[in-house]
Design a protein around this motif. Structure first.
Motif, PDB file in Angstrom:
ATOM      1  N   LYS A 148       0.837  -1.201   0.000  1.00  0.00           N
ATOM      2  CA  LYS A 148       0.000   0.000   0.000  1.00  0.00           C
ATOM      3  C   LYS A 148       0.876   1.258   0.000  1.00  0.00           C
ATOM      4  N   GLY A 149       0.564   2.190  -0.849  1.00  0.00           N
ATOM      5  CA  GLY A 149       1.304   3.457  -0.894  1.00  0.00           C
ATOM      6  C   GLY A 149       2.488   3.440  -1.843  1.00  0.00           C
ATOM      7  N   ASP A 150       2.990   2.237  -2.207  1.00  0.00           N
ATOM      8  CA  ASP A 150       4.111   2.169  -3.167  1.00  0.00           C
ATOM      9  C   ASP A 150       3.624   2.625  -4.541  1.00  0.00           C
ATOM     10  N   ARG A 151       4.538   3.191  -5.323  1.00  0.00           N
ATOM     11  CA  ARG A 151       4.175   3.564  -6.688  1.00  0.00           C
ATOM     12  C   ARG A 151       4.546   2.450  -7.659  1.00  0.00           C
ATOM     13  N   VAL A 152       3.657   2.207  -8.620  1.00  0.00           N
ATOM     14  CA  VAL A 152       3.907   1.219  -9.662  1.00  0.00           C
ATOM     15  C   VAL A 152       3.731   1.915 -11.012  1.00  0.00           C
ATOM     16  N   ALA A 153       4.775   1.843 -11.845  1.00  0.00           N
ATOM     17  CA  ALA A 153       4.678   2.472 -13.169  1.00  0.00           C
ATOM     18  C   ALA A 153       4.075   1.480 -14.151  1.00  0.00           C
ATOM     19  N   ILE A 154       3.147   1.981 -14.957  1.00  0.00           N
ATOM     20  CA  ILE A 154       2.515   1.136 -15.977  1.00  0.00           C
ATOM     21  C   ILE A 154       2.760   1.804 -17.322  1.00  0.00           C
ATOM     22  N   CYS A 155       3.405   1.066 -18.217  1.00  0.00           N
ATOM     23  CA  CYS A 155       3.697   1.642 -19.528  1.00  0.00           C
ATOM     24  C   CYS A 155       3.339   0.568 -20.546  1.00  0.00           C
ATOM     25  N   LEU A 156       2.084   0.563 -20.940  1.00  0.00           N
ATOM     26  CA  LEU A 156       1.567  -0.532 -21.759  1.00  0.00           C
ATOM     27  C   LEU A 156       0.762   0.006 -22.929  1.00  0.00           C
ATOM     28  N   PRO A 157       0.756  -0.750 -24.035  1.00  0.00           N
ATOM     29  CA  PRO A 157      -0.159  -0.366 -25.101  1.00  0.00           C
ATOM     30  C   PRO A 157      -1.604  -0.676 -24.697  1.00  0.00           C
ATOM     31  N   MET A 158      -2.543  -0.472 -25.604  1.00  0.00           N
ATOM     32  CA  MET A 158      -3.947  -0.683 -25.265  1.00  0.00           C
ATOM     33  C   MET A 158      -4.275  -2.176 -25.295  1.00  0.00           C
ATOM     34  N   VAL A 159      -3.886  -2.873 -24.225  1.00  0.00           N
ATOM     35  CA  VAL A 159      -4.179  -4.299 -24.093  1.00  0.00           C
ATOM     36  C   VAL A 159      -4.916  -4.485 -22.766  1.00  0.00           C
ATOM     37  N   SER A 160      -5.614  -5.609 -22.619  1.00  0.00           N
ATOM     38  CA  SER A 160      -6.420  -5.773 -21.406  1.00  0.00           C
ATOM     39  C   SER A 160      -5.552  -5.715 -20.150  1.00  0.00           C
ATOM     40  N   GLU A 161      -4.278  -6.127 -20.270  1.00  0.00           N
ATOM     41  CA  GLU A 161      -3.396  -6.088 -19.096  1.00  0.00           C
ATOM     42  C   GLU A 161      -3.226  -4.664 -18.553  1.00  0.00           C
ATOM     43  N   ALA A 162      -3.409  -3.663 -19.410  1.00  0.00           N
ATOM     44  CA  ALA A 162      -3.285  -2.275 -18.934  1.00  0.00           C
ATOM     45  C   ALA A 162      -4.393  -1.985 -17.925  1.00  0.00           C
ATOM     46  N   VAL A 163      -5.606  -2.384 -18.267  1.00  0.00           N
ATOM     47  CA  VAL A 163      -6.749  -2.144 -17.378  1.00  0.00           C
ATOM     48  C   VAL A 163      -6.592  -2.996 -16.116  1.00  0.00           C
ATOM     49  N   VAL A 164      -6.210  -4.259 -16.304  1.00  0.00           N
ATOM     50  CA  VAL A 164      -6.026  -5.168 -15.168  1.00  0.00           C
ATOM     51  C   VAL A 164      -4.951  -4.613 -14.227  1.00  0.00           C
ATOM     52  N   SER A 165      -3.870  -4.090 -14.792  1.00  0.00           N
ATOM     53  CA  SER A 165      -2.775  -3.571 -13.964  1.00  0.00           C
ATOM     54  C   SER A 165      -3.223  -2.400 -13.097  1.00  0.00           C
ATOM     55  N   MET A 166      -3.979  -1.494 -13.700  1.00  0.00           N
ATOM     56  CA  MET A 166      -4.434  -0.338 -12.917  1.00  0.00           C
ATOM     57  C   MET A 166      -5.302  -0.816 -11.746  1.00  0.00           C
ATOM     58  N   LEU A 167      -6.219  -1.718 -12.062  1.00  0.00           N
ATOM     59  CA  LEU A 167      -7.130  -2.192 -11.017  1.00  0.00           C
ATOM     60  C   LEU A 167      -6.399  -3.015  -9.955  1.00  0.00           C
ATOM     61  N   ALA A 168      -5.387  -3.782 -10.367  1.00  0.00           N
ATOM     62  CA  ALA A 168      -4.639  -4.589  -9.393  1.00  0.00           C
ATOM     63  C   ALA A 168      -3.883  -3.678  -8.426  1.00  0.00           C
TER      64      ALA A 168
END
Ligand code: 6R9
Length: 648
Positions: free
Chosen positions: A130-150
């Motif tokens: 909790k509170g850690d930052r996670v960078a997401i750098c993905l094209p428009m694939v379902s994993e992008a949405v899943v990553s944000m929600l995770a």
């Protein structure tokens, strides 16, 4: 066509509006008289572990503090998934159309829950808390949405970055945010071009070196080609994540706990990270998207924005899912491989609500009506735009040709900082004026402020400000609250200044006139001219430069750079070098349309560069240059005009 064209709300008999004009009026009145009660009611759009009893607490004065629903607790992934598992378990939550691979994938709410939980477990295993930052750098694939929600399920703060950013820009953001993990893809196709995600990340991490806090990188394989992986740091996303358990108890978050940060351009300095808080953001996403894009059974909302923009967060992910809708993503381009590509996808996926940028509308318009008329498009019931001003001609084309005059067009004005729609119509309830973003949604009060700092009444023009806080307002700039105060609250004390100018007509409709600061908008991408000038300022071959935005028929604005080369530099610099430098430091999207190497820049006697003049010269609008008597050297203007003409 004039700007006096008004399309009455009743022009759409087949559009099922969510309320009557009288109900909208009553809603506005209630929000005005008892804002706390109004917003606590709206807060019920999302699921809370502990219901809030407080509305807004804070002030735009002094140090500026903003808090909403502070005694409530919730989890954003629960609002977007678990909240719907009882009644919408088997409804499609996400459609992901993969242009490059010629296939698509549909995830139900149950599937989404499973995927998000597996990744939340995997990230936890990698030490993300909790509170850690996670960078997401993905094209428009379902994993992008899943990553944000995770991330939100764990309470980690996601920082989504655009694939068009250069390695330098990514490195800067990784260091600045202190990201602990990165989720990326091997590569993506953008038309015929390759976007080298993994390569960019590798280079960025190399550049960041010791200053990076990144311990692990998950890589979604988006092609069959082998990708170099660094053992101990890099993990193949699916090989790794798919073994984890499909359940994860969501972490309760206080409403004010940060949910995500997003880098965006301002009028000064480098890109800054805007910080959004969990409770206010989720309520605001559900509310604004619920007012404009009302999800009904069988609706498919296709918002074409990249997830790395605020529109991608609110209109692709959090708004539609909080409202239990079906959202679609795609890595396609509007007119590639052939004109009408997006129109084909609307028919193929029975898209009911299309939300895009004016630039894309203009690009489709340039291909002609015949392309549109070849398609059915009868699934559409609502059209929307955001990101930049839409000219009335493009608005009408969208409305008449794409929407066949059956679908309202919602022009919505908002910002990374506002997190959701501020100005925009409730479709089918309010009359529409092509080119106007209508007026503020209930609960938000905007004002126009004149050059003396006073609020204007009635029809007027001025600086667009927001009077009271709204739940989705960004709380601060990451590690720089002072810059936050300066950037938004110093221009008009006590009000939030948006950076935009606007005009209000006799019916109270707002017409955005563009940025009042040195931010330009290229095809909806925000870029600070100071960012460009800073990059060039660091190169010893350039004495000084000025970057300006000029009108562009499709992109809205284009970037033009004037630079003074250094005579004594050992290596000469040419126009291409300058373009390359900007693209490599900021990103390809920032590469200028034109570069002029000039002997000097027009200045006032006190030495200030006169950008107004440069904008005119760069756009070839040299008939009305105005009074040049304040310039230190008026003869330079002719020289500059000659430079521009020569290269035209
Ligand atoms: C959502 C988004 C924000 C800036 C904003 C303004 C411009 C956005 C607009 C619009 C005219 C609209 N803008 N919507 N201008 N009409 N409907 O784009 O966020 O990337 O932060 O840009 O975009 O200038 O200040 P962001």
């Amino acid at each position: 066509m004039t700007e006096h064209t008004v399309i009455p709300a009743g022009a759409y008999p087949h559009y099922s509006a969510i309320m009557t004009p009288e109900q909208l009026q009553a809603m506005r009145a209630h929000a005005q008289t008892d804002p706390d009660a109004f917003w606590l009611e709206q807060a019920q759009r999302v699921h809370w572990f502990k219901n809030p009893t407080q509305g807004f607490v804070g002030s735009f004065e002094n140090d500026v503090s903003i808090s909403w629903f502070a005694d409530g607790t919730l989890n954003a992934s629960v609002c977007c998934i678990d909240q719907h598992l009882t009644d919408k378990r088997d409804q499609v939550a996400l459609i992901s159309q993969r242009e490059a691979e010629g296939r698509s994938e549909s995830l139900t709410y149950r599937d989404l829950h499973e995927r998000v939980c597996r990744l939340a477990n995997a990230l936890t295993y990698l030490g993300v808390q909790k509170g850690d930052r996670v960078a997401i750098c993905l094209p428009m694939v379902s994993e992008a949405v899943v990553s944000m929600l995770a991330c939100t399920r764990i309470g980690a703060v996601h920082v989504v970055m655009f694939g068009g950013c250069s390695a330098d820009a990514v490195a800067e953001r990784l260091v600045d945010s202190g990201a602990r993990a990165v989720i990326t893809g091997s590569m993506a196709w953008r038309g015929k071009k390759i976007v080298p995600y993994k390569e960019t990340l590798d280079e960025a991490l190399q550049k960041a070196g010791e200053n990076s806090n990144v311990k692990a990188m998950l890589v979604v394989r988006t092609s069959d080609e082998a990708v170099p992986m660094l053992p101990g740091r890099d993990y193949d996303y699916h090989d790794f994540v798919d073994h984890f358990e499909a359940d994860f108890i969501p972490v309760p978050m206080n409403a004010e706990d940060p949910m995500f940060m997003l880098y965006t351009s301002g009028s000064t300095g480098k890109a800054k990270a805007v910080v959004h808080a969990t409770g206010g953001y989720m309520v605001w996403a559900a509310y604004t998207m619920g007012m404009v894009y009302t999800h009904q059974p069988k609706d498919v909302l296709w918002c074409t924005a990249d997830v790395a923009w605020i529109t991608g967060h609110t209109s692709v992910v959090y708004g539609p899912l909080a409202n239990g809708g079906t959202t679609m993503i795609s890595d396609s381009l509007p007119t590639f491989p052939a004109p009408g590509r997006w129109l084909d996808l609307i028919d193929a996926y029975k898209v009911t609500m299309l939300f895009t940028a004016p630039t894309a509308v203009r690009a489709m318009m340039a291909d002609g009506d015949a392309e549109v008329n070849k398609r059915d498009l009868s699934s559409l019931r609502l059209l929307g735009v955001a990101g930049e001003p839409i000219n009335p001609d493009a608005w009408l084309w969208y409305h008449d040709v794409v929407g066949k005059k059956r679908c309202p067009v919602a022009d919505t004005w908002w910002q990374t900082e506002t997190a959701g729609v501020v100005l925009g119509p409730v479709p089918g309830v309010q009359s529409l004026k092509p080119g106007s973003a209508t007026m503020a949604l209930p609960g938000v009060e905007v004002a126009l402020v004149n050059t003396e700092g006073r609020r204007e009444e009635g029809p007027a023009s001025g600086a667009l400000c927001i009077v009271r806080s709204w739940p989705g307002q960004c709380r601060t700039l990451w590690k720089d609250h002072d810059r936050f105060r300066q950037a938004y609250f110093s221009m008009v004390p006590g009000l939030y200044f948006t950076g935009d100018g606007a005009r209000r007509d006799e019916d109270g409709y707002y017409w955005i006139t563009g940025r009042m600061d040195d931010v330009i908008n290229i095809a909806g991408h925000r870029l600070g001219t100071a960012e460009v000038e800073d990059v060039l300022g660091e190169d010893h071959r350039i004495v000084e430069s000025a970057a300006v935005g000029v009108p562009h028929a499709v992109k809205g604005q284009a970037l033009v750079v004037f630079a003074i080369p250094c005579k004594s530099a050992a290596t000469e610099v040419n126009e291409k070098d300058i373009s390359r430098l900007i693209a490599s430091q900021i990103g390809r999207y920032a590469a200028p349309d034109a570069v002029y190497l000039v002997p000097d820049l027009p200045r006032t006697r006190s030495g200030k560069i006169v950008r107004r003049l440069l904008r005119k010269i760069a756009s070839g609008d040299t008939e009305t240059l105005g009074d040049l008597s304040a310039l230190s050297d008026a003869s330079l203007v002719e020289t500059l005009c000659a430079f521009v003409q020569k290269q035209a």
